[in-house]
Design an enzyme around this catalytic site. Sequence first.
Site, mmCIF file in Angstrom:
data_model
loop_
_atom_site.group_PDB
_atom_site.id
_atom_site.type_symbol
_atom_site.label_atom_id
_atom_site.label_comp_id
_atom_site.label_asym_id
_atom_site.label_seq_id
_atom_site.Cartn_x
_atom_site.Cartn_y
_atom_site.Cartn_z
ATOM 1 N N GLU A 158 0.825 -1.193 0.000
ATOM 2 C CA GLU A 158 0.000 0.000 0.000
ATOM 3 C C GLU A 158 0.864 1.250 0.000
ATOM 4 O O GLU A 158 1.918 1.290 0.630
ATOM 5 C CB GLU A 158 -0.922 0.004 1.235
ATOM 6 C CG GLU A 158 -1.714 -1.292 1.384
ATOM 7 C CD GLU A 158 -2.509 -1.370 2.690
ATOM 8 O OE1 GLU A 158 -2.901 -0.300 3.211
ATOM 9 O OE2 GLU A 158 -2.713 -2.488 3.185
ATOM 10 N N GLU A 196 -10.189 5.808 2.318
ATOM 11 C CA GLU A 196 -10.611 5.051 3.506
ATOM 12 C C GLU A 196 -10.623 5.999 4.701
ATOM 13 O O GLU A 196 -9.733 6.842 4.844
ATOM 14 C CB GLU A 196 -9.651 3.898 3.775
ATOM 15 C CG GLU A 196 -9.963 3.097 5.040
ATOM 16 C CD GLU A 196 -8.921 2.031 5.337
ATOM 17 O OE1 GLU A 196 -9.027 1.380 6.384
ATOM 18 O OE2 GLU A 196 -7.981 1.877 4.526
#
Length: 428
Positions: A231, A342
Site C-alpha cells: 500500500e 478510507e
Amino acid sequence: MAISSSYYSSSCICGCWCKFTSLPIFVLSLLVSFSCFNSLETSNQTIFRPDIEIKKLNYIKAQLNKINKPSVKTIQSPDGDIIDCVLPYQQPAFDHPRLQGQKPLDPPERPNGHNPNIMMIEDYQLWSLAGESCPEGTIPIRRTTKQDMLRAKDIRTFGRKGVIGLNVRKDSASVDDDHEHAVGYVSGEKYYGAKASINVWAPSVANQYEFSLSQMWVISGSFGDDLNTIEAGWQVSPELYGDSFPRFFTYWTSDAYQATGCYNLLCSGFVQTNSRIAIGAAISPTSYYNGGQFDISLLVWKDPKHGNWWLEFGSGILVGYWPSFLFTHLREHASMVQFGGEVVNTRDSRGFHTSTQMGSGHFAGEGFGKASYFRNLQVVDWDNNLVPLPNLKVLADHPNCYDIQGGINRVWGNYFYYGGPGRNIKCP
C-alpha cells in the site's frame, strides 16, 4: 470533590518526580509523560502501578532504540518533525535476518510505457522546502518519538493498522464496524503493478483515533488470514503523527494485518534507497477547494529479474522496494488492485456518524477543483507493460457519507472522483 485538571497535572508530575528520582532520566521523563497522559484521559480514578508503568516505558525505550538509527545529519522540519539522515545499510529493514550484512539493491528496469522525467527536481515535502537535504549516500528517516508511541491506543501495535482487513471484496462490500471506503478496483487477472496520480488534500479528522487516507492497494491471497497487501498513498492520522498534515505513507502485510507489516519504516520490511523522500513526512503543497490542485504520481511494480516490489514517487523518484521474501502470494503476482479512500468512523457517544472527511470533504459529483480524484489509472501486465485498466469497477460502502463516480477520457484515461463530508443530513 472534583479536582481541577491543572492541579491534577501538577500533582501527578510532582508525585512522579518525587517517587522516581533514582530512575534514569529517559525512563523518568517517559514515566511522568505516560502516567499523566493516562490520568488525564480517564474520568474514573485510576490506581498508579509503578511496576507496570516501568515495564511499559522500558518497552517504549527498546522500540525507539530499534526504530531510530544513528544519523549522519539531522534536519528540523517546519512542522516539528526531525529528519535523520541515515546510512542505507543501517535503516530498520536491515535488522531483518534475511537482509543483515547486505546493502540496498540497484534500481531495476521500469515498466515499458513509463517515461519518468528524472531530470525534473521537485520538492514535495515540508522538511526539504527550506533548502535542507540529506547528503548523498544517506536516506532521510522521520524520527519516531516517545510522544508518537504514547499516542497509540496500544503501544504493542504501534505502527500497525491492526486486524481490520480491507473490508472491500471483489463483488460486494463487506464492512466492519468502523472502516469505510470509496474505491475503484480491478480483479480476476494477474497483476504485476499499478500506477495512478492522486490529488492531495488536508481533510478534517474528527478525533485522534480516526484517520483519512487515499491510496493504492496491491493485493493477493484470499481475504482471510493469508491476505498480502502493498500500500502507498497519503494520509492524515493524528494518532500516528500527532498533527493534521497529509503525509506520504507506505504499508505492507502478509497475514491480513495480524502480526506482519507496518507503516513506513517502523519495522524491518521496506528498503529505502532514495535520499530525497522521507516516508511519513508531510506533503506540500496541497489542493484547495475551487483553487489550485496538486497531485502526486505513484507507481508500484514487480521487478521481473529479482521479484521485489518497487515504489516510485513523483517524476521518476525511486523510493525503494519491498523484498519479495516478505510475502507469500505476492511473491508471484497480485490478484486485485484497488485505488481510493478510507476513513475510520468511531461514532460518538450518541451514535452519530463521524464528521471525518474523505478526500476533499466533498462528494464526487462536484467534480474538478472541488472533489478529490485519482487519474491515469494503469496496471502492469505479465510482460512488464503499463496498460489501461481493463474493467474498472467503483464501489462506496456508505454512499450517503462518501461516494465515487468513475469515467474515462483521452487526457486522464481511467479516472474517478470520490470522497465526502461524513456526517450530514443523509448520513446521520
